[in-house]
Write a protein that holds these residues in place. Structure first.
Motif, PDB file in Angstrom:
ATOM      1  N   ILE A   1       0.643  -1.473  -0.147  1.00 12.41           N
ATOM      2  CA  ILE A   1      -0.061   0.488   0.051  1.00 12.41           C
ATOM      3  C   ILE A   1       1.157   1.119   0.014  1.00 12.41           C
ATOM      4  CG2 ILE A   1      -1.677   1.273   1.600  1.00 12.41           C
ATOM      5  CD1 ILE A   1      -2.773  -1.396   2.466  1.00 12.41           C
ATOM      6  N   VAL A   2       1.978   1.295   0.771  1.00 10.62           N
ATOM      7  CA  VAL A   2       2.546   2.801   1.240  1.00 10.62           C
ATOM      8  C   VAL A   2       3.281   2.282  -0.353  1.00 10.62           C
ATOM      9  CG1 VAL A   2       4.691   3.497   1.966  1.00 10.62           C
ATOM     10  CG2 VAL A   2       2.795   2.463   3.076  1.00 10.62           C
ATOM     11  N   LEU A   3       4.376   1.513  -1.169  1.00 10.32           N
ATOM     12  CA  LEU A   3       4.711   1.320  -1.958  1.00 10.32           C
ATOM     13  C   LEU A   3       4.218   1.488  -3.370  1.00 10.32           C
ATOM     14  CD1 LEU A   3       7.103  -1.294  -1.624  1.00 10.32           C
ATOM     15  CD2 LEU A   3       7.660   0.451  -2.535  1.00 10.32           C
ATOM     16  N   GLY A   4       2.829   2.209  -3.507  1.00  7.87           N
ATOM     17  CA  GLY A   4       1.943   2.390  -3.982  1.00  7.87           C
ATOM     18  C   GLY A   4       1.241   3.191  -4.559  1.00  7.87           C
ATOM     19  N   LYS A   5       0.833   3.599  -2.845  1.00  6.99           N
ATOM     20  CA  LYS A   5       1.107   5.134  -2.991  1.00  6.99           C
ATOM     21  C   LYS A   5       2.551   6.132  -3.239  1.00  6.99           C
ATOM     22  CE  LYS A   5      -0.880   9.030   0.650  1.00  6.99           C
ATOM     23  NZ  LYS A   5       0.447   9.282   0.340  1.00  6.99           N
ATOM     24  N   SER A   6       3.284   5.652  -2.808  1.00  5.88           N
ATOM     25  CA  SER A   6       4.320   6.593  -2.866  1.00  5.88           C
ATOM     26  C   SER A   6       5.017   6.745  -4.303  1.00  5.88           C
ATOM     27  CB  SER A   6       5.823   5.957  -2.126  1.00  5.88           C
ATOM     28  OG  SER A   6       5.293   6.441  -0.683  1.00  5.88           O
ATOM     29  N   LEU A   7       5.532   5.005  -5.296  1.00  7.55           N
ATOM     30  CA  LEU A   7       5.669   5.424  -6.267  1.00  7.55           C
ATOM     31  C   LEU A   7       4.133   6.363  -7.225  1.00  7.55           C
ATOM     32  CD1 LEU A   7       6.374   1.406  -6.838  1.00  7.55           C
ATOM     33  CD2 LEU A   7       7.828   3.473  -6.837  1.00  7.55           C
ATOM     34  N   ARG A   8       3.281   5.834  -7.552  1.00  5.95           N
ATOM     35  CA  ARG A   8       2.399   7.065  -8.021  1.00  5.95           C
ATOM     36  C   ARG A   8       2.738   8.727  -7.682  1.00  5.95           C
ATOM     37  NH1 ARG A   8      -1.048   2.619  -6.165  1.00  5.95           N
ATOM     38  NH2 ARG A   8      -2.210   4.747  -4.293  1.00  5.95           N
ATOM     39  N   GLU A   9       3.117   8.874  -6.984  1.00  5.84           N
ATOM     40  CA  GLU A   9       2.978  10.255  -7.198  1.00  5.84           C
ATOM     41  C   GLU A   9       4.087  10.867  -7.323  1.00  5.84           C
ATOM     42  OE1 GLU A   9       2.780  10.898  -2.250  1.00  5.84           O
ATOM     43  OE2 GLU A   9       0.514  10.999  -2.183  1.00  5.84           O
ATOM     44  N   PHE A  10       5.517   9.591  -6.823  1.00  4.98           N
ATOM     45  CA  PHE A  10       7.387  10.040  -8.044  1.00  4.98           C
ATOM     46  C   PHE A  10       6.507  10.311  -9.064  1.00  4.98           C
ATOM     47  CE2 PHE A  10      10.510   8.323  -9.589  1.00  4.98           C
ATOM     48  CZ  PHE A  10      11.941   9.374  -8.790  1.00  4.98           C
ATOM     49  N   LYS A  11       5.824   9.655  -9.535  1.00  5.08           N
ATOM     50  CA  LYS A  11       5.924   9.443 -11.225  1.00  5.08           C
ATOM     51  C   LYS A  11       5.124  10.359 -11.422  1.00  5.08           C
ATOM     52  CE  LYS A  11       3.862   6.684 -14.584  1.00  5.08           C
ATOM     53  NZ  LYS A  11       3.280   5.765 -15.362  1.00  5.08           N
ATOM     54  N   ALA A  12       4.804  11.131 -10.938  1.00  2.00           N
ATOM     55  CA  ALA A  12       3.163  12.620 -10.955  1.00  2.00           C
ATOM     56  C   ALA A  12       4.409  13.325 -10.924  1.00  2.00           C
ATOM     57  CB  ALA A  12       1.900  12.722 -10.350  1.00  2.00           C
ATOM     58  N   ASN A  13       4.920  13.505  -9.693  1.00  2.00           N
ATOM     59  CA  ASN A  13       5.844  14.441  -9.587  1.00  2.00           C
ATOM     60  C   ASN A  13       7.266  15.149 -10.831  1.00  2.00           C
ATOM     61  OD1 ASN A  13       7.347  16.703  -7.717  1.00  2.00           O
ATOM     62  ND2 ASN A  13       8.699  15.454  -7.575  1.00  2.00           N
ATOM     63  N   ALA A  14       7.631  14.082 -10.941  1.00  2.00           N
ATOM     64  CA  ALA A  14       8.779  13.564 -11.996  1.00  2.00           C
ATOM     65  C   ALA A  14       8.256  13.421 -13.538  1.00  2.00           C
ATOM     66  CB  ALA A  14       8.967  11.795 -12.357  1.00  2.00           C
ATOM     67  N   LYS A  15       6.687  13.611 -13.668  1.00  5.03           N
ATOM     68  CA  LYS A  15       6.247  14.062 -15.168  1.00  5.03           C
ATOM     69  C   LYS A  15       6.412  16.339 -14.927  1.00  5.03           C
ATOM     70  CE  LYS A  15       2.893  10.857 -16.322  1.00  5.03           C
ATOM     71  NZ  LYS A  15       1.367  10.429 -16.933  1.00  5.03           N
ATOM     72  N   GLU A  16       6.337  16.480 -14.269  1.00  7.48           N
ATOM     73  CA  GLU A  16       6.223  17.903 -13.579  1.00  7.48           C
ATOM     74  C   GLU A  16       7.561  18.744 -13.225  1.00  7.48           C
ATOM     75  OE1 GLU A  16       3.201  20.137 -10.970  1.00  7.48           O
ATOM     76  OE2 GLU A  16       1.846  18.357 -11.451  1.00  7.48           O
ATOM     77  N   ASN A  17       8.836  18.145 -12.926  1.00 10.07           N
ATOM     78  CA  ASN A  17       9.641  18.185 -12.047  1.00 10.07           C
ATOM     79  C   ASN A  17      10.803  17.275 -12.700  1.00 10.07           C
ATOM     80  OD1 ASN A  17       9.014  21.034 -10.784  1.00 10.07           O
ATOM     81  ND2 ASN A  17       7.705  18.810  -9.896  1.00 10.07           N
TER      82      ASN A  17
END
Length: 733
Positions: free
Chosen positions: A663-679
């Motif tokens: 659960i933690v990994l799934g949430k963290s990796l999704r947020e990381f992917k979204a952040n990487a697109k913008e930054n």
């Protein structure tokens, strides 16, 4: 169902079954099969392989929701998904045509058409977009036949019932019953070669109601426990703050002694969780509604159409899909209103006679008065009274007399003395054959299937799996029930569905984009909206998240206009977002716009208002009231925080198949992917900056889960750094 007086041929080998189908129908096969769980995977796979190997066969597969396990798009995803897939879907027989359609590898002699697909699954698939069939759920069987279906296939249960072999279409009575009937009718009228086949699955919960039938309805049945597919599990989604606030707002519109329909997913679970809180922790439930302002802002609609109290009489379900959320409501004592497939009994129950299954002299008297039975009982009258538990079992009826252990009584209900004796000696204890739900199909997580399977026969008989024509519409008197009976059963209905966007004039977008791309399908949404308008005491509720996307890509789901519509504006009713309730039925355009602006995210309110003013649809001087101008995610988090601290509204209210690490990994990796697109630069900098540092101690269990705790290559080390940065970005470590 039409019964054919013959026994089906039984097969243990799906390839032999495929040979049989070709021999019976010829080499042009149009195979209609059920949506979601109800597909005979082994049969359709054998037919698909046969067509691949024989270009002379022309195979067309018509269905919906072809379920597939997740597919990894990178090595990191594979490390994440591999153990999950094995744990949740190990033993599932995958649909070979579905994989071929997804990857663009269908043979030229095989065609696949779906009328509903997993949301977003085929957005980039030209073939599936071009072969999509748009239809209301109630028209699906008709349209499959119109597309030339000559073979129908289904997944079934099979068991001995009262000494006779019976089958159950339990997971998909929705279109199977009607599709078989239509095919048999076409077969008789045109003398075409057709075939109805089934595949037995011993783990499929055996359901009753209209889904119960005889094996003779099939031409051939595949039965082989050694090749049975594991039932496809649909894991529960995490329920977010936004979802919970939408669910809470919707829950305040549901009245006791009513009818409910909800769908699958986090929004459906949010509604169910809110109703359970309303029932079991009512003061805490009312507290959050007060703090959110919905009780004040929507006082008028809640007072007239809703409620916030506990469920004394309970709810009944009339739904195309029997989902886990409805089962959770049943387990919490909320789905306790019973409906009967007998119009005379239903009328009395609606009038308060026979409520909660009570068998009283008033019930017997009422049946005489409304013409259900004669004043002098006939054999048919007697049998009906015993069937529904109004008379107790063990009585006998002969020559106008009822015999019990204590005596013999004349079946004359007009004579007061005789009526009194019958009431004292013949009445049963509780009404029977009541159901708490009519549903077309079911699918859900594995423990959903386990719970239903573990129910007693009596308990499962209170679930009527039936045709979509029975649950999704009112009009037409068909084999299932009359329109009048359906109206009586569906008192105080609240049909709750999910939309993607809503225009400021009240049109709802749920299934596609304005460029023609199909996201999912219409399904039964239009049917339920139409019913909400046809029933005097019903409302249709569309739940919409006010925004989509994140960061710079965030956009409003309340829009001024849009080039595609699922529900036209003249069928507008109630729209619910995380910020409140908009009652837009019967309202003027200006009133609709104002109501929807009040429940929009405040970051978009002024732009939307400006568009409405430019189009002269609201007065030039109109200003959004101050109390609606702080619709922000931060406000929602403050509202829900005290309730979460009190143990309400967890991320997975009904449990999960995922581990804490996943659960933690799934949430963290999704947020990381979204952040990487913008930054991109800062993301890359973070990874490079941590390259020579040892992973924080808190990351150990997460890295171990992905087998990245001891990287053996530069590639694995890069993945390790991505995971560590993702965990740090989300605040997990």
């Amino acid at each position: 169902m039409i019964k054919i007086n013959k026994e089906p041929r039984y097969f243990t080998d799906p390839d032999e079954m495929a040979d049989y189908i070709v021999q019976k129908t010829g080499k042009e096969i149009a195979f209609g099969t059920q949506l979601a769980l109800g597909k005979p995977n082994n049969i359709v796979n054998a037919l698909f392989r046969k067509a691949k190997n024989d270009p002379g066969i022309k195979l067309k597969i018509m269905t919906a929701l072809s379920l597939e396990t997740p597919v990894s798009s990178s090595e990191l995803e594979h490390r994440m998904l591999g153990p999950i897939i094995e744990r949740i879907w190990g033993g599932y027989v995958p649909l070979e045509y579905a994989a071929a359609a997804r990857t663009g590898n269908l043979p030229p002699n095989v065609e696949v058409s779906e009328f509903f697909c997993k949301a977003g699954a085929f957005m980039g698939n030209d073939y599936m977009q071009q072969n999509y069939i748009s239809t209301n759920y109630t028209f699906a069987a008709r349209d499959v036949i119109a597309q030339g279906a000559n073979v129908v296939g289904a997944l079934i249960g099979k068991k001995e019932v009262s000494g006779n072999t019976k089958i159950s279409l339990g997971c998909n009575g929705d279109t199977t019953i009607d599709l078989i009937d239509l095919l048999r009718k076409k077969e008789r009228e045109t003398r075409m070669n057709s075939c109805v086949v089934a595949e037995v699955n011993s783990t499929l919960p055996f359901m009753y109601g209209d889904a119960l039938g005889d094996p003779s309805m099939f031409d051939a049945v595949l039965e082989n426990p050694s090749i049975e597919t594991r039932l496809f599990s649909i894991p529960r989604e995490a329920v977010s703050t936004v979802d919970y606030m939408i669910g809470l707002n919707s829950s305040a519109l549901i009245q006791d002694d009513g009818t409910i329909q909800i769908g699958i997913g986090s929004l459906g679970d949010a509604v169910a969780t809110a109703l359970i809180a309303r029932q079991n922790r009512n003061s805490a439930y009312i507290d959050i509604l007060e703090r959110s302002g919905v009780l004040e802002n929507s006082a008028q609609i809640i007072e007239k159409w809703g409620a916030t109290g506990v469920f004394e009489k309970g709810l009944y379900g009339s739904t195309e899909m029997f989902v886990d959320g409805l089962l959770q409501l049943y387990k919490n004592g909320i789905m306790k209103r019973r409906c009967y497939d007998n119009i005379h009994i239903q009328k009395l129950v609606n009038d308060g006679i026979g409520e909660n299954g009570a068998v009283t002299p008033s019930l017997l008297c009422g049946l005489v008065q409304n013409g259900a039975i004669g004043k002098m009982l006939s054999t048919d009258d007697f049998d009906m009274l015993v069937e529904y538990g109004i008379f107790k079992k063990g009585l006998t009826f002969e020559s106008g007399h009822i015999t019990t252990d204590s005596g013999c009584y004349e079946a004359d209900l007009e004579n007061p003395e005789n009526f009194k004796k019958i009431a004292e000696n013949c009445l049963g204890n509780k009404l029977e054959k009541g159901v708490w739900i009519h549903a077309g199909f079911y699918a859900g997580p594995q423990d959903f299937y386990d719970t239903i399977r573990d129910m007693s026969e009596e308990e499962r008989m209170q679930i009527n799996m039936t045709s979509v024509l029975n649950v999704n519409q009112l009009y037409s008197n068909n084999r299932y029930s009359s329109s009048e009976l359906r109206v009586l059963q569906r008192k105080n209905s609240r049909f709750i569905n999910t939309g993607l966007m809503v225009t400021l004039l009240g049109a709802v977008v749920s299934d596609g984009l304005e460029n023609g791309k199909v996201i999912s399908g219409v399904g039964g949404q239009y049917n339920f909206v139409s019913m909400a308008h046809a029933l005097d005491d019903a409302r249709g509720i569309i739940m919409i998240r006010s925004t989509r996307g994140e960061g710079r890509n965030i956009a409003s789901n309340i829009v001024f206009n849009y080039g595609h519509t699922t529900i036209p504006r003249h069928l507008r009713d109630v729209v619910v977002t995380e910020y409140g309730i908009a009652d837009i039925r019967s309202k003027s355009d200006s009133e609709i716009i104002q109501a929807l602006l009040n429940i929009a995210d405040s970051r978009f309110q002024e732009t939307l208002l400006s568009q409405a003013k430019k189009a002269r649809k609201v007065p030039a001087g109109y200003i959004i009231p101050e109390r609606f101008r702080n619709n922000t995610p931060e406000k929602l988090e403050k509202i829900i925080a005290p309730s979460r601290n009190a143990g309400l509204f967890p991320a997975f209210p009904f449990g999960t198949d995922f581990t804490e690490e996943e659960i933690v990994l799934g949430k963290s990796l999704r947020e990381f992917k979204a952040n990487a697109k913008e930054n991109r630069l800062s993301t890359a900098g973070g990874i490079i900056g941590s390259w020579f540092s040892a992973p924080p101690s808190g990351a150990g269990r997460y890295l171990e889960r992905l087998k990245l705790d001891r990287p053996k290559s530069m590639r694995e080390k890069l993945m390790q750094k991505v995971v560590v940065n993702a965990l740090q970005l989300s605040g997990a470590i």
